[in-house]
Enzyme design. Structure first.
Site, PDB file in Angstrom:
ATOM      1  N   ASP A  93       6.618   3.109  -4.299  1.00  0.00           N
ATOM      2  CA  ASP A  93       5.694   2.595  -3.297  1.00  0.00           C
ATOM      3  C   ASP A  93       4.549   3.588  -3.178  1.00  0.00           C
ATOM      4  O   ASP A  93       4.716   4.781  -3.440  1.00  0.00           O
ATOM      5  CB  ASP A  93       6.442   2.442  -1.967  1.00  0.00           C
ATOM      6  CG  ASP A  93       5.635   1.713  -0.921  1.00  0.00           C
ATOM      7  OD1 ASP A  93       4.447   1.420  -1.178  1.00  0.00           O
ATOM      8  OD2 ASP A  93       6.171   1.436   0.157  1.00  0.00           O
ATOM      9  N   GLY A 222       2.989  -6.720   3.386  1.00  0.00           N
ATOM     10  CA  GLY A 222       2.632  -7.097   4.743  1.00  0.00           C
ATOM     11  C   GLY A 222       3.434  -8.246   5.306  1.00  0.00           C
ATOM     12  O   GLY A 222       2.968  -8.927   6.232  1.00  0.00           O
ATOM     13  N   ASP A 272      13.046  -5.372  -2.672  1.00  0.00           N
ATOM     14  CA  ASP A 272      13.659  -4.115  -2.238  1.00  0.00           C
ATOM     15  C   ASP A 272      13.803  -4.153  -0.730  1.00  0.00           C
ATOM     16  O   ASP A 272      13.072  -4.859  -0.036  1.00  0.00           O
ATOM     17  CB  ASP A 272      12.802  -2.909  -2.629  1.00  0.00           C
ATOM     18  CG  ASP A 272      11.634  -2.707  -1.664  1.00  0.00           C
ATOM     19  OD1 ASP A 272      11.712  -1.805  -0.806  1.00  0.00           O
ATOM     20  OD2 ASP A 272      10.644  -3.477  -1.744  1.00  0.00           O
TER      21      ASP A 272
END
Length: 377
Positions: A93, A222, A272
């Site tokens: 990430d 998001g 994930d």
């Protein structure tokens, strides 16, 4: 990185089964990726991840790895693969979500995200460019673009400004990615992230721009940040109508077993979430028949296996009563067993979805599983 769609679910579902090929191995999709924020999946050995859980790819987090152990150590080690001993693919990430969560200690500007370390309060700056550089040093097979993740309840004006900033950051990060190369002799992919909160017009705009870049894969960010589940599913459909079907689609940070099946049904390939390990450490176990809270008294004299039909040894060796005893006694082994079980279940679930996509009966199987998975046992 290469991606090949091997089978489609057919009428009534956008689910598909595929295979991602990286320099560190192949990944069969749909896939769940255990979260190893600091370079380790909490309480789980690398051998258990590989042999007992069947993980094909794990995650690391740029924000946390940047702060500890730091880029100097990771570069000296030869990247995260050599540092933690994991020889299969890794995704990182960008750290955008972690910076977003530090709302009291960060400031977003055109330059990037200014923030204070949660460890010692020191000041730092993430830019689209230096995040690419950090992820190059970490050595992930798949790197994520720096973005802002607005709350799911954000109004349109804030979401508009946030998306515009994320787009400008993406263009800068994409440029930096294409100007640089990996440090350790293998290729790294770079995934842009579609934002836009819960507004279909913003999501479509973002998806069109992301698709135009022609990256190796694309992510949807998001979501699962406060909006209702049905709104999340709507946004997935809106975005996946635009994102190219010949590239993998990654739904970030999602979620429950039901969320994952609904995402697969709508054409998502990669997932994930910290839920399997975090909930496991607190005594919640996921099973094909529903969830169990192992702290409840009802399991105190249940000597049946945790999951009799599992092909993971911890599920067959340990009883529910014994695992409850460990939790009530605050034994560390309880958290380890529960984490292994939950991660194995998540990998089993996406593996079963893949089998039913090939078999052509994914949709009815999924509908039946959703009903079971939503129960509390």
């Amino acid at each position: 990185m290469e991606f090949k769609v091997e089978a489609n679910a057919g009428t009534g579902s956008a689910a598909r089964a595929g295979i991602i090929t990286t320099d560190h191995g192949k990944i069969q999709t749909p896939i769940f990726m255990p979260v190893g924020t600091l370079g380790s999946v909490k309480g789980v050995h690398t051998r258990e991840l590989r042999d007992d859980i069947g993980a094909q790819i794990i995650l690391g987090n740029t924000y946390h790895l940047y702060l500890r152990p730091g880029t100097e150590i990771l570069r000296k080690a030869g990247g995260l693969h050599k540092f933690n001993g994991w020889d299969r693919p890794i995704l990182t990430d960008s750290g955008g979500f972690q910076v977003f969560s530090l709302s009291a200690n960060r400031k977003l500007t055109e330059e990037g995200a200014h923030f204070r370390s949660h460890i010692d309060g020191s000041r730092h700056l993430f830019t689209p460019e230096n995040v690419v550089d950090i992820e190059r040093i970490i050595g992930a097979d798949i790197m994520m673009a720096l973005d802002e993740c607005p709350p799911g309840t954000s109004d349109f004006n804030y979401s508009r400004k946030s998306l515009d900033l994320t787009r400008r950051w993406l263009d800068r990060g994409w440029k930096r990615y294409n100007e640089t190369e990996g440090l350790y002799g293998y290729r790294q992919a770079y995934f842009p992230i579609v934002q836009g909160c819960t507004y279909p017009e913003l999501r479509r705009e973002a998806a069109r721009h992301v698709a135009s870049l022609g990256a190796d894969g694309n992510a949807i960010g998001g979501l699962a940040v406060g909006e209702p589940a049905e709104v999340m599913y709507e946004m997935i459909e809106v975005v996946n109508d635009i994102l190219p079907s010949d590239k993998p689609r990654y739904l970030m940070g999602v979620g429950t077993p039901v969320n994952i099946l609904e995402g697969i049904d709508r054409g998502v390939d990669m997932f994930d979430c910290v839920m399997p390990t975090r909930n496991g450490r607190n005594g919640m176990l996921f099973t094909p028949e529903g969830t169990m809270n192992l702290r409840n008294l009802k399991w105190a004299d249940d000597f049946s296996p945790i999951w009799a039909d599992s092909d993971c040894w911890v599920d067959r060796v340990y009883s529910r009563a014994y695992l409850r005893h460990l939790f009530i006694s605050q034994e560390l082994l309880a958290m380890q067993i529960a984490s292994i079980h939950n991660l194995h279940f998540y990998l089993w679930l996406v593996g079963e979805a893949r089998k039913h996509i090939f078999a052509g009966d994914f949709k009815p199987w999924k509908e039946e599983m959703v009903q079971k998975l939503g129960r509390r046992l």
